[in-house]
Motif scaffolding. Structure first.
Motif, PDB file in Angstrom:
ATOM      1  N   ILE A   1      31.206  14.707  40.858  1.00  0.00           N
ATOM      2  CA  ILE A   1      29.975  15.190  41.326  1.00  0.00           C
ATOM      3  C   ILE A   1      29.852  16.652  41.413  1.00  0.00           C
ATOM      4  O   ILE A   1      30.747  17.496  41.585  1.00  0.00           O
TER       5      ILE A   1
ATOM      6  N   PRO B   1      27.120  19.454  41.981  1.00  0.00           N
ATOM      7  CA  PRO B   1      25.839  19.761  42.417  1.00  0.00           C
ATOM      8  C   PRO B   1      24.848  20.740  41.772  1.00  0.00           C
ATOM      9  O   PRO B   1      23.793  20.408  41.549  1.00  0.00           O
TER      10      PRO B   1
ATOM     11  N   PRO C   1      25.957  11.428  42.718  1.00  0.00           N
ATOM     12  CA  PRO C   1      26.897  10.009  42.510  1.00  0.00           C
ATOM     13  C   PRO C   1      26.038   9.010  41.889  1.00  0.00           C
ATOM     14  O   PRO C   1      26.810   8.204  41.442  1.00  0.00           O
TER      15      PRO C   1
ATOM     16  N   ALA D   1      34.622  17.437  45.832  1.00  0.00           N
ATOM     17  CA  ALA D   1      33.144  16.949  46.278  1.00  0.00           C
ATOM     18  C   ALA D   1      33.314  15.426  46.040  1.00  0.00           C
ATOM     19  O   ALA D   1      32.894  14.597  46.923  1.00  0.00           O
TER      20      ALA D   1
ATOM     21  N   LEU E   1      35.620  13.639  48.381  1.00  0.00           N
ATOM     22  CA  LEU E   1      35.225  13.658  49.857  1.00  0.00           C
ATOM     23  C   LEU E   1      34.136  12.520  49.948  1.00  0.00           C
ATOM     24  O   LEU E   1      34.102  11.627  51.071  1.00  0.00           O
ATOM     25  N   TYR E   2      33.423  12.342  49.014  1.00  0.00           N
ATOM     26  CA  TYR E   2      32.008  11.460  48.867  1.00  0.00           C
ATOM     27  C   TYR E   2      32.674  10.187  49.023  1.00  0.00           C
ATOM     28  O   TYR E   2      32.176   9.229  49.594  1.00  0.00           O
TER      29      TYR E   2
ATOM     30  N   ARG F   1      34.377   9.015  52.223  1.00  0.00           N
ATOM     31  CA  ARG F   1      33.365   8.483  53.061  1.00  0.00           C
ATOM     32  C   ARG F   1      32.670   7.212  52.864  1.00  0.00           C
ATOM     33  O   ARG F   1      32.481   6.342  53.715  1.00  0.00           O
ATOM     34  N   LEU F   2      32.620   6.770  51.762  1.00  0.00           N
ATOM     35  CA  LEU F   2      31.960   5.354  51.230  1.00  0.00           C
ATOM     36  C   LEU F   2      33.123   4.103  51.541  1.00  0.00           C
ATOM     37  O   LEU F   2      32.790   3.118  51.937  1.00  0.00           O
TER      38      LEU F   2
END
Lengths: 198, 267
Positions: free
Chosen positions: A111, A113, A119, A151, A154-155, A158-159
């Motif tokens: 990822i 940004p 994603p 990033a 972390l993403y 969380r999923l």
């Protein structure tokens, strides 16, 4: 000096390779032209052969000549641990350790940004589908220790956590054989955070 | 080889050659500055940690023919929370991408640098509201800080809007039924008489222009206390986006990731 058209074309094509500037491309081109024709043919065939035979594994995304790949079909490997990496070359790096015997999942990117990579541009949906099969107990997030890798980790954490799967992140700290005095503050701080009883 | 020191904040990096990184930083003395960190992608590199995006550091650089290089780094503020929380990381990416878009090399603007440092510090330290430690609450606070950052950035780069009188005739503008007409092209409110000739006019709740004036006057962190009705909040976000896109002629790509996080937090 202007080169004959075939030489100029070869140099132009070689310049497209990563890390190859016009001077290096010129050197490579003349090396190939002065070697026996058989050498050049072997190289050309190797490039075309690899390009045509290699494709991403439908399961893990690693580059392979058979689908599913050998790492996905090897019965000796542990189905319950899945290591998530950014690129196929990271699989090769992990395999060189000969320490990991689980399966892999290649995201084909991270990822970013600022570069507009989100994603949806990665193989995250395929990862979640694999996890929903229920065999995986631990996911190791082995993305790069930089902003994009962080990033992504972390993403994904969380999923994945709500699925009841243990999520771990590879450790960060001092390199093997390094000198404490030469370590930067951030790496030292990370190494202290991740200290272990001996 | 001539050496020089410069303080700066890393806006972004690009991979270069086999193991190098090109670092794009904003400095108070040189404006936007590019330098190569040789070997920074190798695990043993001493430069790697100090050239991560959002890091504020003092760099010892060498002058190159085309591109300068970094020889040593001393981290002043690492802003580690910006890389440890997804929402903070997304917000900091947005701020740094915007800085990269609006600044030039060899054009130092110390006030812009100060704004960037204050913003990164505020984004790193912002706490979710009490009893609401959810990603949505944190994201809400960070978005308000970003609103303030964007308007202050616009003001410092010469696009400060005028909301207290008509931008065309200078007469005070009376809001009609709590609404005012804002011209993006002219950069402020327009009276009824001049609204027709002005470009890119948006009719907005007067609460929105009041909020922007407040953000521009108050310190950055005061934005955390910004309270607007849901309609005005949406109108403020849209005005900020459109105003920025009109005057800067581009819009940060990082916005898309912030939107992904907002969607997930809301679901």
């Amino acid at each position: 000096m202007r080169y004959a058209e075939p030489i100029a074309r070869l140099i132009t094509e070689l310049t497209r390779l990563p890390g190859v500037g016009p001077k290096s491309a010129q050197r490579m081109a003349f090396y190939l032209l002065l070697r026996p024709a058989e050498d050049a043919r072997r190289l050309a065939e190797a490039i075309i052969g690899a390009r045509e035979a290699i494709r991403p594994c439908g399961r893990c995304g690693n580059l392979t000549d058979q689908d599913p790949c050998r790492l996905c079909t090897d019965p000796e490997r542990d189905d319950t641990v899945l290591c998530v990496v950014e690129q196929p070359r990271d699989v090769a790096a992990m395999e060189r350790t000969a320490q990991f015997r689980g399966r892999y999942h290649v995201l084909h990117g991270a990822i970013s940004p600022m570069d507009g990579v989100g994603p949806d541009d990665l193989r995250i949906r395929e990862l979640l589908e694999r996890l929903q099969e229920g065999r995986v107990r631990e996911v190791i997030l082995a993305t790069n220790p930089n902003v994009e890798g962080e990033a992504t980790a972390l993403y994904l954490a969380r999923l994945i956590k709500p699925l009841g799967v243990t999520v771990t992140r590879i450790a960060r700290g001092l390199p093997e054989g390094g000198d404490l005095d030469y370590a930067d503050e951030l790496t030292l701080a990370r190494a202290l955070e991740g200290r272990r009883p001996v | 080889m001539a050496l020089y020191r410069c303080e700066g904040v890393v806006l972004r990096t690009h991979d270069l050659a086999e193991a190098d990184r090109l670092v794009i930083m904003y400095t108070p003395d040189r404006g936007k500055h590019r330098a190569v960190a040789k070997g920074a992608r190798r695990p043993r590199s001493r430069l790697a940690a100090g050239i991560q995006p959002f890091t504020r550091a003092v760099y010892l650089c060498w002058q190159g023919r085309n591109l300068d290089g970094i020889s040593q780094v001393e981290v002043v503020e690492s802003f580690a929370p910006l890389r440890a929380h997804l929402e903070r990381l997304a917000a900091a990416s947005y701020a740094c991408e915007l800085m990269d878009a609006v600044t030039q090399e060899n054009d130092p603007q110390p006030r812009l640098y100060a704004l960037l440092v204050f913003t990164l510090r505020a984004l790193a330290e912002a706490e979710p509201e009490v009893h609401a430690e959810s990603p949505a609450a944190l994201l809400g606070g960070l978005e308000r800080l970003l609103l303030s950052f964007q308007w202050k950035l616009l003001a410092l780069t010469g696009f400060r809007p005028t909301f207290d009188r008509c931008i065309a005739c200078g007469e005070p503008v009376a809001d009609s039924a709590g609404e005012v007409a804002v011209s993006l092209a002219e950069g402020g409110v327009v009276c009824d008489r001049h609204a027709r000739g002005a470009g890119m006019v948006r009719v907005l709740p007067a609460e929105v222009t009041g909020a922007v004036t407040g953000l521009l006057r108050a310190p950055l962190k005061a934005a955390l206390g910004l309270r607007l009705s849901p309609g005005a909040a949406a109108a403020l976000s849209a005005l900020t986006r459109d105003y920025l896109a009109y005057h800067l002629e581009r819009y940060p790509q990082s916005r898309a990731f912030l939107d992904v996080l907002r969607e997930q937090a809301g679901s």
